[in-house]
Enzyme design. Sequence first.
Site, PDB file in Angstrom:
ATOM      1  CG  LEU A   1      -1.973  -1.082   1.315  1.00  0.00           C
ATOM      2  CD1 LEU A   1      -2.674  -1.017   2.667  1.00  0.00           C
ATOM      3  CD2 LEU A   1      -2.977  -0.952   0.191  1.00  0.00           C
TER       4      LEU A   1
ATOM      5  CB  VAL B   1       1.962  -0.054   4.742  1.00  0.00           C
ATOM      6  CG1 VAL B   1       0.602  -0.409   5.321  1.00  0.00           C
ATOM      7  CG2 VAL B   1       2.701   0.879   5.683  1.00  0.00           C
TER       8      VAL B   1
ATOM      9  CG  ASP C   1       6.619  12.495   9.065  1.00  0.00           C
ATOM     10  OD1 ASP C   1       6.830  13.592   8.494  1.00  0.00           O
ATOM     11  OD2 ASP C   1       6.727  11.406   8.485  1.00  0.00           O
TER      12      ASP C   1
END
Length: 634
Positions: A320, A328, A437
């Site tokens: 992904l 991921v 982040d």
Amino acid sequence: MKRMSKCEERKRKDDVFLFFIFTCLWSSSIGMLSPKGVNFEVQALMAIKATLEDPHGVLDNWDGDSVDPCSWTMITCSAESLVIGLGTPSQNLSGTLSPSIGNLTNLQIVLLQNNKFRGPIPKEIGRLSKLHTLDLSNNHFSGEIPPSLGHLTSLQYMKFNNNSLSGEIPLSLANLTQLSLLDLSYNNLSGPVPRFPSKTLNVLGNPSICTAESDPNCDKMTLMPMSMALNTSHDGVPVEKPRSYKLALAFGSSLGLICIIFVGLGTFFWLRRRHRELKDQNIFDVNDGHDEEVSLGNLRRFQFRELQIATNNFSSKSILGKGGFGNVYKGTLPNGTAVAVKRLKDGNAVGGERQFQTEVEMISLAVHRNLLRLYGFCMTTTEKLLVYPYMSNGSVASRLKEKPILDWGTRKRIAIGAARGLLYLHEQCDPKIIHRDVKAANILLDDYCEAVVGDFGLAKLLDHQDSHVTTAVRGTVGHIAPEYLSTGQSSEKTDVFGFGILLLELITGQRALEFGKAANQKGAMLDWVRRIHQEKKLDILVDKDLKNNYDGIELEEMVQVALLCTQYLPSHRPKMSEVIRMLQGDGLAERWEASQHIDSSKYKAQELSSSERYSDLTDDSSLLTQAIELSGPR
């Protein structure tokens, strides 16, 4: 005349009642103050600081003259400004823990693990009736475990492992019926182990913990950490065996050993053959024997093979997104549930097994509708993985590039949802978490395009030893606040800066570095935005795909909020609670007006310095290609 007397009497009663109410309010308002007007919690924390050695200056902003300690590092406060969290893990602190900690009676979490504390554990901790998490592991605490800790009836997690504690385990600890985890391993404890109600009990590494062999009464009150000898009489004395029995036992043992050797050789050759067959597929289960589930709400410990099957052996077709700490993958569990599996690149670099599990458990306690929920995790000798629910609409960054486009109303709803998630992390989560982040790639969208803040735990999980001050700046180029870039020190205001850039990404439909370069404004992105705002040419900023389908007033408000969030000095930036109110039109005009009266010469010099820093970062250099990231898109 008589009626007048009754009125006067009623008025006098009213005055007495009002005086009583005023006295109560006044008493409660000074309830936290000493006779000298000093906050008792401030006094207690300063007493704790006085007995500590702080080589890195982590506690430098602890000031005894403060009215309250809620702005201090490593301190978490409730909405009522009461200290409910004390967390200084992995800060290289040494010295003794002051008994004054017992005066912080509102504490709910104490995290002091991985330091160099020495001396006894203060018995005064037993006063902290609201405490539910106590972690003093991996220090040099010595002496006995205070029996007073048996008063902590709300305690759920207690970790004293890897210290130098001695003496017997207090029987009073058996009263802690809420305990889910009790770790007393690797100390010098002795005597019997009380029957704890704890779901997880660890007393390994205490060589003097008694067994039934050494104490005939021990088996009456222990959960045996070691195997019991079976050949004992009722009084605990070993039973003498006849010679014929010994010969039969020797013969049987020899025969059994031969059988074991043959079975072992057979198993070895079978495994070797099986390994060759499966080598290309790499589906060996390497869970290192840790296949139990963690009993903490719905958090589950997955087996490695289970996640291999779910992701088709981590197929490249299942990816992904990719980030600085791993890929991921989309996966499907046996019950049909779609999940996202984050496989950390270097599992051994994340930290110790016990520490990883503890940190994951703590992160799982942060539950909010705008935070990505953690399903579970997997941990082996070589692998560490996190399992999340699958977000069908991907990240904001990817969704801004797809069709149909996100309409203006959805973009504003995403901004408010992300702000609420960050507000929870900063002001309502215990202990607070700094994301470090914040960007469009880390804001995920569920089936209804509701914003869900992702990867919020990785800053805490993967950079645990540098949770406050770090020399290795983490984040994504174009989103890093100037003070974090220059000093390595992050705070909630670091996230506020990143959120301001996120707002500009939602407005423009482009990544931070893209919309600066598109206007040929290398290195002066924020100055460029300020200029076009002053020139009232905001239509230049708006995503062209919107085709004027946006609210001009809301656009100007969102740009103003973005500029307030990205001010150079952290102290000038609003809190996330203020950001949410301003996005909803409350207090923005006053805050914007106040921001225009800042000392222009000093502020301009600071802004130029900021632009110069970003000029270096947005240059077409190798730094851009490396793009330091805490975590990548989902």
